[in-house]
Design an enzyme around this catalytic site. Structure first.
Site, PDB file in Angstrom:
ATOM      1  CG  ASN A  88      -7.970  -9.237  36.027  1.00  0.00           C
ATOM      2  OD1 ASN A  88      -8.022 -10.462  35.982  1.00  0.00           O
ATOM      3  ND2 ASN A  88      -8.767  -8.519  36.788  1.00  0.00           N
ATOM      4  CG  HIS A 118       2.725  -1.316  10.802  1.00  0.00           C
ATOM      5  ND1 HIS A 118       3.638  -2.248  10.361  1.00  0.00           N
ATOM      6  CD2 HIS A 118       1.894  -1.972  11.640  1.00  0.00           C
ATOM      7  CE1 HIS A 118       3.373  -3.413  10.902  1.00  0.00           C
ATOM      8  NE2 HIS A 118       2.318  -3.277  11.693  1.00  0.00           N
ATOM      9  CB  ALA A 143     -12.031  -4.264  31.548  1.00  0.00           C
ATOM     10  CB  ALA A 161     -13.799   0.029  31.260  1.00  0.00           C
ATOM     11  CE  LYS A 167      -3.868  14.701  21.680  1.00  0.00           C
ATOM     12  NZ  LYS A 167      -4.860  15.729  21.545  1.00  0.00           N
TER      13      LYS A 167
END
Length: 191
Positions: A88, A118, A143, A161, A167
């Protein structure tokens, strides 16, 4: 050099700031961003979008894959799409570490797939550590969910959402929250 970089990334080896692999990654990423800017600034049919994404990736994706605009990739060289995948609008794929999307996967608006971290040590913070994300078949990601590096979303699972998945998700389960945890196992009827 791109093939060597992909081998390096897919082996899970760090990208050290300032080295030749990191410079190649930056160069490829800039080219990808230029093509994405062109692609996302006008409407395209499913077929046109697929062709434009293939041009960035440098290889074919299944005809049954549908990608809505805008669509974002950081690197644009390390994503595998299964059959009948639906992406989407406003999905972001940081694909340096590799993203594999299984058949019949549904990925909702503004999902983030992040395959890099990082370094934690401040003096090495420019170094990047890749790990793949695997989305198995029949997965639905809601979403605004965020999937972090090294995670596998098991077959038939649902990611609620807005959750953050750090994990692996067991097959046929529903996860939600920050960090995501199993909130339901799907019944035989639901599978």
């Amino acid at each position: 050099m791109l093939e060597e970089l992909l081998e390096h990334l897919n082996a899970g080896k760090a990208l050290i700031a300032g080295n030749e692999f990191e410079a190649t990654m930056q160069s490829v990423s800039i080219q990808t961003q230029e093509r994405l800017a062109e692609m996302n600034n006008s409407y395209h049919t499913d077929e046109e979008m697929r062709a434009k994404v293939e041009r960035i990736l440098g290889y074919s994706i299944p005809e049954s894959t549908r990608i809505r605009q805008p669509f974002y990739m950081d690197f644009g060289k390390n994503i595998q799409f299964g059959e009948n995948v639906f992406i989407n609008a406003s999905v972001h794929m940081q694909d340096q570490g590799g993203i594999k999307i299984g058949n019949n996967a549904l990925i909702g608006h503004q999902v983030v797939l992040a395959t890099l971290d990082h370094d934690l040590e401040p003096s090495k913070r420019g170094n990047l550590h890749p790990a793949p994300i695997v989305i198995e078949e029949d997965v639905w990601i809601g979403a605004n969910a965020t999937i972090l590096k090294g995670v596998t979303i098991g077959k038939g699972s649902v990611v609620a959402a807005g959750c953050v998945v750090n994990k692996d998700v067991p097959p046929y389960s529903v996860v939600g929250g920050i960090p995501a945890r199993v909130i339901k196992n799907l019944t035989v009827e639901e599978k």
